[in-house]
Scaffold this active site. Structure first.
Site, PDB file in Angstrom:
ATOM      1  NE  ARG A 101      -0.481   1.863   3.559  1.00 45.39           N
ATOM      2  CZ  ARG A 101       0.155   2.493   3.909  1.00 45.39           C
ATOM      3  NH1 ARG A 101       1.334   2.111   4.359  1.00 45.39           N
ATOM      4  NH2 ARG A 101      -0.034   4.219   3.982  1.00 45.39           N
ATOM      5  N   GLY A 102       0.147   2.322  -0.189  1.00 40.87           N
ATOM      6  CA  GLY A 102       1.229   3.493  -0.438  1.00 40.87           C
ATOM      7  C   GLY A 102       1.195   4.063  -1.329  1.00 40.87           C
ATOM      8  CB  ALA A 103      -0.206   6.579  -3.652  1.00 32.39           C
ATOM      9  NE  ARG A 135      -6.272   1.158  -3.204  1.00 28.73           N
ATOM     10  CZ  ARG A 135      -6.242   1.467  -1.590  1.00 28.73           C
ATOM     11  NH1 ARG A 135      -4.565   2.028  -1.642  1.00 28.73           N
ATOM     12  NH2 ARG A 135      -7.102   1.845  -0.931  1.00 28.73           N
ATOM     13  CG  ASP A 191      -3.680   7.828  -1.652  1.00 23.56           C
ATOM     14  OD1 ASP A 191      -3.286   6.614  -2.269  1.00 23.56           O
ATOM     15  OD2 ASP A 191      -3.657   8.048  -0.249  1.00 23.56           O
ATOM     16  CG  ASN A 222      -4.179  11.248   2.299  1.00 20.53           C
ATOM     17  OD1 ASN A 222      -3.266  11.000   1.763  1.00 20.53           O
ATOM     18  ND2 ASN A 222      -3.919  11.114   3.872  1.00 20.53           N
ATOM     19  CE  LYS A 223      -6.037   4.889   4.048  1.00 19.43           C
ATOM     20  NZ  LYS A 223      -6.761   3.810   2.533  1.00 19.43           N
TER      21      LYS A 223
END
Length: 342
Positions: free
Chosen positions: A49-51, A86, A228, A238-239
């Site tokens: 995970r993590g863009a 994603r 993101d 973002n999250k």
């Protein structure tokens, strides 16, 4: 392909491995990700995970598949499948656009490998530049609040927002970091707390709903988050929970900074309303599962709304800290992120 190692990615003997971020912090477990279906599953399950990291893992896998002899048509199909893994994370699309150009070359196996390795090295350098630009904004004795996870686990380098915090700590300017647990998947409580502990940065873990109380008490000097996707008008995806923090910070007159590489900019996305928001499984909200076990607390069949991201309007952002430097609200309003400035 040459052996490669970052915090969360490893290439060894022409195979790609990812650090299982669902197992952390209880277990440090590496998983094979050597075919498209497997990597897509890892992305969907947030084991990787993590863009920035998602884009790099997809690029490295394409290069490895080319080394194994997949033809151009098969690689193109693999690229499109990975691209859809994603939808909110624009780094994935940007990286694969570059890999697509390499795939068009006559010597595409070599070109794909060179481009994937170049992307990894560039990400490390981007993170360093973001950290340098952002740490200049951190005042001595700062108490910082961060959300989700934006460190080395999410990038090939030191991270984005967490990279800023880590460098500011080494410069002696960080008194404490408030770490949002980041419901529903606890990336703050599991991952950011673990990373800060490894780095020796003082932190305290809080539930997401405690941020307002801390701000009201004057216990937060600035908020630092990643992104993101950043739209042309400066809106930030973002999250989930980031927007809430931005509103709170604005009300309490606390700086709210977004740290991200330029690969997170989507200059052809006019605003946040045009950013696709991934919807995730109800089970993530009705209970929790991980290497520590599983439990369900909500009634069976409870109706759930579970977007993975939210959009923070540009008007709530104090500054966008990119690898090119700090971009101000006035610069964004004047078109700094517009297509003709790319």
């Amino acid at each position: 392909m040459q052996t490669l190692q970052t915090t969360s990615l490893r290439v060894s003997e022409n195979q790609l491995f990812i650090l299982d971020q669902q197992a952390l912090p209880q277990e440090k477990r590496w998983l094979a990700a050597d075919n498209v279906a497997l990597l897509v599953d890892h992305i969907h399950a947030l084991r990787v995970r993590g863009a920035p990291l998602i884009g790099l893992s997809a690029s490295l896998l394409l290069a490895l598949l080319a080394q194994r002899g997949l033809n151009r048509d098969a690689l193109q199909q693999a690229l499109e499948t990975l691209r859809a893994a994603r939808p909110t994370a624009v780094n994935l699309m940007n990286n694969l656009d570059r890999m697509k150009q390499a795939l068009a070359r006559e010597d595409y196996p070599q070109a794909l490998e060179a481009e994937a390795l170049r992307l990894v090295e560039e990400d490390k350098q981007l993170c360093d530049r973001i950290a340098e630009a952002g740490s200049a904004l951190v005042k001595p004795g700062s108490r910082l609040l961060t959300h989700c996870n934006t460190g080395g686990l999410a990038t090939a380098g030191v991270g984005t927002a967490l990279g800023v915090i880590a460098l500011a700590h080494r410069q002696g300017k960080v008194a404490n970091v408030w770490v949002d647990e980041t419901r529903p998947l606890l990336q703050g409580g599991r991952l950011t707390a673990w990373e800060l502990g490894e780095l020796g940065v003082p932190y305290q873990l809080i539930t997401d709903s405690m941020a307002a109380s801390l701000m009201a008490q004057g216990q937060v000097d600035a908020v630092w988050v990643g992104a993101d996707r950043i739209a042309a008008n400066g809106d930030v995806a973002n999250k989930i929970g980031t927007y809430s923090l931005a509103v709170l910070a604005h009300y309490h007159q606390i700086p709210f900074y977004v740290a991200a590489p330029q690969t997170t900019l989507d200059r052809y996305c006019p605003n946040g309303a045009a950013i696709p928001i991934e919807q995730r499984a109800a089970a993530e909200v009705t209970g929790v599962a991980g290497s520590f076990g599983a439990v369900q607390w909500a009634p069976m069949g409870a109706a759930v709304y579970n977007p993975a991201f939210d959009v923070t309007p540009a008007g709530l952002v104090s500054g966008w800290v990119l690898d090119s430097g700090v971009v101000t609200p006035a610069q964004v309003a004047a078109g700094a992120f517009a297509p003709d400035n790319g």
